[in-house]
Design a protein around this motif. Sequence first.
Motif: not given
Length: 266
Positions: A201-213
């Motif tokens: 979960a931590f790795t996915l959160s740090i790596d996320d671009v599209i949803i965060s955009y």
Amino acid sequence: MKKRQKAKMRKAGSIVFCAAVYIFLFLPISVIVVNSMNATTTKPYLSWKGFTFDWYIKLFDNDALLSSFGNTMIIALTSTILATIVGTLGAIGMYKYKFKGKSLIDGLLYIPVVIPEIVMGISLLTIFSKTNVPRGMLTLILAHVTFSIPYVIFNVRARLSGYDSSIEEASLDLGANRIRTFFEITLPVLAPGIAGGALLAFTLSIDDVIISYFVNGQTKTYPLKVMESIKSGVSPDVNALSTLILIGTIVLVVLTQTDILKRKKV
């Protein structure tokens, strides 16, 4: 002799194949590390001008970049804690209790994992807009918790597949209440699955671009900041911060593997 030659050729082919795979995996990472020490100061920072460590010093003068990295860490840590708690309790509940619609809920858990991120980003944006939730740190945390929970549930459930519930019954028979049994019996047994889900979960959160955009509002995360800089060329100070993150990750992996090896020896 022919058998020996064939064995040598197979061994050589295996070495070449493995080397090619590792080069394919780590060449892009090595480019980032090398470019973080590039002395060039002209955009798009692609021409090599020699070695320098100045970018590691200038990195701490880039307030916008450090702020975006701070936002990323806050969001990742908060969403990981929330997703781990909810996912662990959900996995235990799904394992222990039988109820109508359980198979349906089971199937629905896979939807956030398999659907395209752009679809999930648009759906979350629509929900936040309809409910008048201002986009920013709160919406980013809620979005990251949403797509992280299934991964935690899957990891904990994998651990539960070999779980012997009789040890809980023995604890209750010996006088411990359910809360004490959970924290002293159930939780330690599930700890590896919980830790695996939390790290994922931590790795996915740090790596996320599209949803965060779609849900970030005015709050910039590190991946979004890097994506913005691509238009004018990724500056070496971004590569310097990425290199420091890489070093931190390697140290964490080494410490984890060392701890695992020590436990095996014991």
